[in-house]
Design an enzyme around this catalytic site. Sequence first.
Site, short mmCIF file in Angstrom:
data_model
loop_
_atom_site.label_atom_id
_atom_site.label_comp_id
_atom_site.label_asym_id
_atom_site.label_seq_id
_atom_site.Cartn_x
_atom_site.Cartn_y
_atom_site.Cartn_z
N SER A 79 6.14 7.45 9.78
CA SER A 79 6.38 8.20 11.02
C SER A 79 6.45 7.26 12.22
CB SER A 79 5.25 9.21 11.22
OG SER A 79 4.03 8.52 11.37
N LYS A 90 0.87 -1.18 0.00
CA LYS A 90 0.00 0.00 0.00
C LYS A 90 0.90 1.23 0.00
CE LYS A 90 -1.47 2.75 2.84
NZ LYS A 90 -1.28 3.92 1.97
N GLU A 131 10.90 1.43 9.74
CA GLU A 131 11.88 2.48 9.38
C GLU A 131 11.17 3.79 9.64
OE1 GLU A 131 14.86 1.61 8.39
OE2 GLU A 131 14.51 -0.50 7.97
N CYS A 138 14.34 10.74 5.23
CA CYS A 138 14.45 10.22 6.60
C CYS A 138 15.84 10.42 7.17
CB CYS A 138 14.07 8.74 6.63
SG CYS A 138 15.05 7.75 5.50
N GLU A 155 10.73 16.29 14.78
CA GLU A 155 11.13 16.18 13.38
C GLU A 155 10.32 17.18 12.54
OE1 GLU A 155 9.82 12.63 11.29
OE2 GLU A 155 11.75 12.50 10.27
P1 NAD Z 1 2.92 8.22 7.92
O1 NAD Z 1 3.29 7.33 9.05
O2 NAD Z 1 1.84 9.18 8.11
O3 NAD Z 1 2.52 7.36 6.62
C1 NAD Z 1 3.33 6.36 6.06
C2 NAD Z 1 2.46 5.29 5.43
O4 NAD Z 1 1.66 4.69 6.45
C3 NAD Z 1 1.48 5.81 4.39
O5 NAD Z 1 1.35 4.86 3.36
C4 NAD Z 1 0.17 5.93 5.15
O6 NAD Z 1 -0.96 5.82 4.33
C5 NAD Z 1 0.28 4.74 6.09
N1 NAD Z 1 -0.50 4.87 7.32
C6 NAD Z 1 -0.89 6.00 7.95
N2 NAD Z 1 -1.58 5.69 9.08
C7 NAD Z 1 -1.59 4.34 9.16
C8 NAD Z 1 -2.12 3.42 10.10
N3 NAD Z 1 -2.76 3.82 11.19
N4 NAD Z 1 -1.95 2.10 9.88
C9 NAD Z 1 -1.28 1.67 8.79
N5 NAD Z 1 -0.76 2.49 7.86
C10 NAD Z 1 -0.90 3.81 8.04
O7 NAD Z 1 4.28 8.94 7.51
P2 NAD Z 1 4.46 10.09 6.42
O8 NAD Z 1 4.16 11.38 7.06
O9 NAD Z 1 3.78 9.76 5.18
O10 NAD Z 1 6.02 9.97 6.13
C11 NAD Z 1 6.94 10.78 6.74
C12 NAD Z 1 7.58 10.07 7.91
O11 NAD Z 1 8.23 8.89 7.43
C13 NAD Z 1 8.68 10.88 8.55
O12 NAD Z 1 8.59 10.76 9.95
C14 NAD Z 1 9.96 10.24 8.05
O13 NAD Z 1 11.05 10.43 8.89
C15 NAD Z 1 9.56 8.82 7.93
N6 NAD Z 1 10.39 8.11 6.97
C16 NAD Z 1 11.31 7.24 7.45
C17 NAD Z 1 12.15 6.56 6.58
C18 NAD Z 1 13.19 5.59 7.10
O14 NAD Z 1 13.74 4.85 6.32
N7 NAD Z 1 13.47 5.57 8.39
C19 NAD Z 1 12.05 6.78 5.20
C20 NAD Z 1 11.10 7.67 4.75
C21 NAD Z 1 10.27 8.34 5.64
#
Ligand code: NAD
Length: 541
Positions: A257, A205, A278, A312, A410
């Site tokens: 996140s 997804k 991650e 990230c 962040e």
């Molecule tokens: P997010 O957690 O809001 O969303 C990430 C994914 O999770 C999306 O596909 C979203 O639809 C899905 N999602 C959201 N709520 C969910 C739930 N309750 N259950 C299951 N899936 C759910 O994160 P974001 O804001 O889209 O991305 C940014 C964050 O990602 C930042 O904190 C960044 O640091 C982190 N990030 C980390 C890495 C890494 O490798 N450590 C890489 C890229 C981004």
Amino acid sequence: MSASNPTPAAAGLGPGGPADPEHDPGATYALEPEQTAALTALVVSSTGEEVPTYTPLTGQRLAMMPQSSADDVEEAFVRARAAQREWARTSLEERSAIMLRLHDLVLERQDEILDLVCWESGKARKDAFDETLHVALTARYYARTARKHLGTERKIGVVPGLTRVELNRVPKGVVGIIAPWNYPFTMALCDGLPALMAGNAVVTKPDAQTMLTALYGAQLLREAGFPADLWQVVAGPGRVLGSEIIARADYICFTGSTATGKLIAQQCAERLIGCSLELGGKNPIMILRDADLDRAAEGAVRASFSNAGQLCVSMERLFVADQVYDRFVEKFVARTKALRLQPGLDWGSDMGSLISEDQLKTVTAHVEDAVSKGARVLAGGKARPDLGPYFFEPTILEGVTPDMTCFGDETFGPVISLYRFSDEADAVARANEGQYGLNAAIYSQDGKRARAIARHVKCGTVNINEAFAATFASLDAPMGGMRESGMGRRQGAEGIHRYTESQSVATQRLMRFSPVLGLSDEAFAKIFTANLKLMKKVGRP
Ligand code: NAD
């Protein structure tokens, strides 16, 4: 679209010139309409519902994306499970050959992929290039190391010569991948490739904002020769579909996140399935007193503003040694002010747009909060609606204090805070503050000393004289976060073994583990005790 937002033509974008969404609401700029239709058809969807997706470059519509229901997730898993049973029987050589075809396809289609990534994410082309680079590196790495990581391994048996032990790596089954929007092509494919290599199927997804790029990746997998049903894509809100995926998967790979990661870990715990997470970071970069300042300034700019800080592993805290602070800051600020911000698909831009209004709001709020509490802006500091709806300048702050949001939270945007230090141990302690531990960088001309300092930094990756690319692109090295930046690792052996179960097979010859020939249990225990002493003496592990 607000009047201040440029049309694609005004921004130098779009194959066919401007198309006002008021008059051409179905306009698709990234791809030909039939290409978009072929991609959206890959979503497992029976709902008849569609939601529009937009480009952050201009705010115009890119596609109508079909939405998946819980039943569609079920259907995706049924298809994936059937495909996985066949796939698990293929040889590693067969899988490697397909993986290498994918590598070649990514390079052949690079221009088209970069266009699409720029359109969908708003990033600069050079940041999009990192994505094709990373996918190609990952495909080559796992293709070429498949036997090393997955081949049956001999282990030491308990009785030398008589106990033969082999370790098999058995695929988990169907892996669920939940991905973010920030590196849509990388995040769509890179975690899934080792899962396929290890004999699994994938149900993924992607984030709603970057579905087209993820679907393009799915199409390339098919073209490369992976069975069509091995890789299923569903679309819809993470909160809803995420739980449906976790309820059915044999393993979850999540990137996003920390807040969402914790929810996912709880749901995986309920089902006792493994997961790799991650997550977020508040990454520190340290400039030591003996650093090459030009190199450090160049690296600090990339560390802070690559992908407009929506990376990230990008840096949000910069610690500089007292002795070089003024000279370094002068170079860093000058380089930052010289960055070219522009919307467009060509190579002329140094930094692109943020992905969304939400991201813009967060970044603006962090900067406004810091400034209102006394932080000084050395570069940038404001949104640039003249360039596009979500552009924000690369921003350097000085005088950030713990009461300001951007001190510990962040930002995930192009904002970095400068801190001065006089004592290296103190700088490391400050770098280690907070709950995160993803990536760090150290600039020093004394590599040995920098490596010694790295051991005290609580981050999963530490780059010396480089911002993040050295670890991120070294596919043989594991990559991931300590503390609240994650659990588990991508890349290297750990990045593929997470998708397998270890199975130990021991074959016992001649001798058995019970008394023979009328020997009493006591006599048997004595013989074994003597054997234990002997084995220690001869140095056996
Ligand atoms: P997010 O957690 O809001 O969303 C990430 C994914 O999770 C999306 O596909 C979203 O639809 C899905 N999602 C959201 N709520 C969910 C739930 N309750 N259950 C299951 N899936 C759910 O994160 P974001 O804001 O889209 O991305 C940014 C964050 O990602 C930042 O904190 C960044 O640091 C982190 N990030 C980390 C890495 C890494 O490798 N450590 C890489 C890229 C981004």
